[in-house]
Design an enzyme around this catalytic site. Sequence first.
Site, PDB file in Angstrom:
ATOM      1  CB  SER A 124      -0.959  -0.018   1.183  1.00 36.05           C
ATOM      2  OG  SER A 124      -0.267  -0.256   2.382  1.00 36.05           O
ATOM      3  CG  ASP A 180       0.972  13.613  16.261  1.00 32.30           C
ATOM      4  OD1 ASP A 180       0.753  13.240  17.427  1.00 32.30           O
ATOM      5  OD2 ASP A 180       1.616  12.950  15.429  1.00 32.30           O
ATOM      6  CG  PHE A 236       9.775  13.317   8.689  1.00 37.97           C
ATOM      7  CD1 PHE A 236       9.270  14.594   8.884  1.00 37.97           C
ATOM      8  CD2 PHE A 236       9.721  12.778   7.409  1.00 37.97           C
ATOM      9  CE1 PHE A 236       8.739  15.319   7.841  1.00 37.97           C
ATOM     10  CE2 PHE A 236       9.185  13.502   6.360  1.00 37.97           C
ATOM     11  CZ  PHE A 236       8.697  14.766   6.576  1.00 37.97           C
ATOM     12  CG  HIS A 288       1.379   1.901   4.574  1.00 34.41           C
ATOM     13  ND1 HIS A 288       0.166   2.013   3.925  1.00 34.41           N
ATOM     14  CD2 HIS A 288       1.659   3.145   5.046  1.00 34.41           C
ATOM     15  CE1 HIS A 288      -0.268   3.266   4.016  1.00 34.41           C
ATOM     16  NE2 HIS A 288       0.622   3.982   4.682  1.00 34.41           N
TER      17      HIS A 288
HETATM   18  P1  FAD Z   1      -3.305   6.417  19.875  1.00 34.42           P
HETATM   19  O1  FAD Z   1      -3.469   4.983  19.556  1.00 34.42           O
HETATM   20  O2  FAD Z   1      -4.454   7.125  20.502  1.00 34.42           O
HETATM   21  O3  FAD Z   1      -2.019   6.538  20.824  1.00 34.42           O
HETATM   22  C1  FAD Z   1      -1.477   7.787  21.178  1.00 34.42           C
HETATM   23  C2  FAD Z   1      -0.757   7.689  22.520  1.00 34.42           C
HETATM   24  O4  FAD Z   1      -1.702   7.547  23.586  1.00 34.42           O
HETATM   25  C3  FAD Z   1       0.171   6.495  22.666  1.00 34.42           C
HETATM   26  O5  FAD Z   1       1.260   6.883  23.461  1.00 34.42           O
HETATM   27  C4  FAD Z   1      -0.671   5.458  23.391  1.00 34.42           C
HETATM   28  O6  FAD Z   1       0.115   4.544  24.156  1.00 34.42           O
HETATM   29  C5  FAD Z   1      -1.554   6.316  24.275  1.00 34.42           C
HETATM   30  N1  FAD Z   1      -2.918   5.779  24.420  1.00 34.42           N
HETATM   31  C6  FAD Z   1      -3.680   5.266  23.426  1.00 34.42           C
HETATM   32  N2  FAD Z   1      -4.903   4.929  23.880  1.00 34.42           N
HETATM   33  C7  FAD Z   1      -4.912   5.234  25.185  1.00 34.42           C
HETATM   34  C8  FAD Z   1      -5.916   5.136  26.189  1.00 34.42           C
HETATM   35  N3  FAD Z   1      -7.127   4.658  25.915  1.00 34.42           N
HETATM   36  N4  FAD Z   1      -5.583   5.546  27.449  1.00 34.42           N
HETATM   37  C9  FAD Z   1      -4.346   6.043  27.724  1.00 34.42           C
HETATM   38  N5  FAD Z   1      -3.374   6.170  26.792  1.00 34.42           N
HETATM   39  C10 FAD Z   1      -3.655   5.786  25.540  1.00 34.42           C
HETATM   40  N6  FAD Z   1      -1.322  11.785  11.882  1.00 34.42           N
HETATM   41  C11 FAD Z   1      -2.173  12.680  11.315  1.00 34.42           C
HETATM   42  O7  FAD Z   1      -2.420  13.758  11.898  1.00 34.42           O
HETATM   43  N7  FAD Z   1      -2.770  12.429  10.100  1.00 34.42           N
HETATM   44  C12 FAD Z   1      -2.554  11.271   9.424  1.00 34.42           C
HETATM   45  O8  FAD Z   1      -3.105  11.075   8.350  1.00 34.42           O
HETATM   46  C13 FAD Z   1      -1.673  10.285  10.003  1.00 34.42           C
HETATM   47  N8  FAD Z   1      -1.442   9.108   9.393  1.00 34.42           N
HETATM   48  C14 FAD Z   1      -0.687   8.143  10.031  1.00 34.42           C
HETATM   49  C15 FAD Z   1      -0.568   6.870   9.451  1.00 34.42           C
HETATM   50  C16 FAD Z   1       0.147   5.862  10.083  1.00 34.42           C
HETATM   51  C17 FAD Z   1       0.209   4.511   9.445  1.00 34.42           C
HETATM   52  C18 FAD Z   1       0.822   6.144  11.314  1.00 34.42           C
HETATM   53  C19 FAD Z   1       1.639   5.077  11.999  1.00 34.42           C
HETATM   54  C20 FAD Z   1       0.719   7.402  11.881  1.00 34.42           C
HETATM   55  C21 FAD Z   1      -0.041   8.408  11.269  1.00 34.42           C
HETATM   56  N9  FAD Z   1      -0.221   9.668  11.843  1.00 34.42           N
HETATM   57  C22 FAD Z   1      -1.062  10.592  11.252  1.00 34.42           C
HETATM   58  C23 FAD Z   1       0.475  10.016  13.079  1.00 34.42           C
HETATM   59  C24 FAD Z   1      -0.375   9.685  14.325  1.00 34.42           C
HETATM   60  O9  FAD Z   1      -1.514  10.519  14.348  1.00 34.42           O
HETATM   61  C25 FAD Z   1       0.510   9.930  15.535  1.00 34.42           C
HETATM   62  O10 FAD Z   1       1.497   8.939  15.617  1.00 34.42           O
HETATM   63  C26 FAD Z   1      -0.225  10.129  16.846  1.00 34.42           C
HETATM   64  O11 FAD Z   1       0.691  10.691  17.779  1.00 34.42           O
HETATM   65  C27 FAD Z   1      -0.776   8.862  17.453  1.00 34.42           C
HETATM   66  O12 FAD Z   1      -1.810   8.359  16.732  1.00 34.42           O
HETATM   67  P2  FAD Z   1      -2.468   6.945  17.125  1.00 34.42           P
HETATM   68  O13 FAD Z   1      -3.639   6.772  16.271  1.00 34.42           O
HETATM   69  O14 FAD Z   1      -1.457   5.873  17.131  1.00 34.42           O
HETATM   70  O15 FAD Z   1      -2.892   7.278  18.635  1.00 34.42           O
END
Ligand code: FAD
Length: 282
Positions: free
Chosen positions: A7, A100, A211, A261
């Site tokens: 992907s 973020d 990055f 990916h």
């Molecule tokens: P989460 O899974 O919510 O985790 C974030 C943090 O909170 C982690 O430290 C985790 O341990 C902690 N955490 C999670 N759930 C809980 C809970 N229930 N209670 C307490 N702590 C918790 N960013 C963008 O803005 N736009 C994009 O399009 C984008 N695409 C991405 C694509 C991929 C494949 C990846 C790997 C990252 C992408 N990102 C994007 C970056 C991403 O948004 C960041 O890495 C962000 O900091 C974390 O997102 P997450 O969905 O993993 O968050």
Amino acid sequence: MSQQDISIEFFPPKTPEGVEKLRITRAQLAELHPKYFSVTFGAGGSTQKGTLDTVLEIRREGHEAAPHLSCLGSSRDSLRAILAEYKAHGIKRLVALRGDLPSGYGAVDFSSGEFRYANELIEFIRAETGDWFHIEAAAYPETHPQAKSPQDDLQNFARKVRAGANAAITQYFYNADAYFRFVEEARKIDVAVPIVAGIMPITNYSQLMRFSDMCGAEIPRWIRLKLAAFGDDTESIRAFGLDVVTQLCERLLAGGAPGLHFYTLNHAAATAAICRRLNLAG
Ligand code: FAD
């Protein structure tokens, strides 16, 4: 490995020149026959139109496309409207993230707002749209930079799967062992979904360092020193990056990674070269 398992990720271009350039990039990468192209989504919906426009253009060209959707800084109502729009366009795949906030927002209070974590977004998507979407979540073999501990981060990853994620894509990394260990530990806590390896081709030293500092990906010392020593010699950086990343991909695939990916940053050459070396070019 079949070509179905690649992907390819883009960000939505901001200018007409960027749109045109992405068309050319996409045409080159379409030759790899990726399973789908994905398009990132800026914090708080800042790229909402660009993300949708890019996804629709990719679909018009006959390819599957997955918009990313992030929840930090977005309201339930705005996300509900976006999901309805995606559904109306027949989009069936999403990459669901917390997101973020852009730098400049100062200290962020993650305890306020309608959504705090990606598992809450995934629960919301399932509650709103049932099984309509195939949902990919993010995974961190080297641990998310804000996680309390690797174990805590793994449990938080499992929450996203329990909330309804069908599969995961990892943050990029250059240490295959971190990936294999992460997958093994996920399996031990009964997380059975495919965990696709996120791959960042190496083409530019300073950009990669920037990055990686932000997202917590580790650049192994030997790679860092070699890249630094090349200075402005971009040819050598690219040739070395191609070797290193191709070997990483070979190891990942040989070790059972279900897919790759590619974070392309809207450039075709490095991803295409890696896939050709891996014999994945169509
Ligand atoms: P989460 O899974 O919510 O985790 C974030 C943090 O909170 C982690 O430290 C985790 O341990 C902690 N955490 C999670 N759930 C809980 C809970 N229930 N209670 C307490 N702590 C918790 N960013 C963008 O803005 N736009 C994009 O399009 C984008 N695409 C991405 C694509 C991929 C494949 C990846 C790997 C990252 C992408 N990102 C994007 C970056 C991403 O948004 C960041 O890495 C962000 O900091 C974390 O997102 P997450 O969905 O993993 O968050």
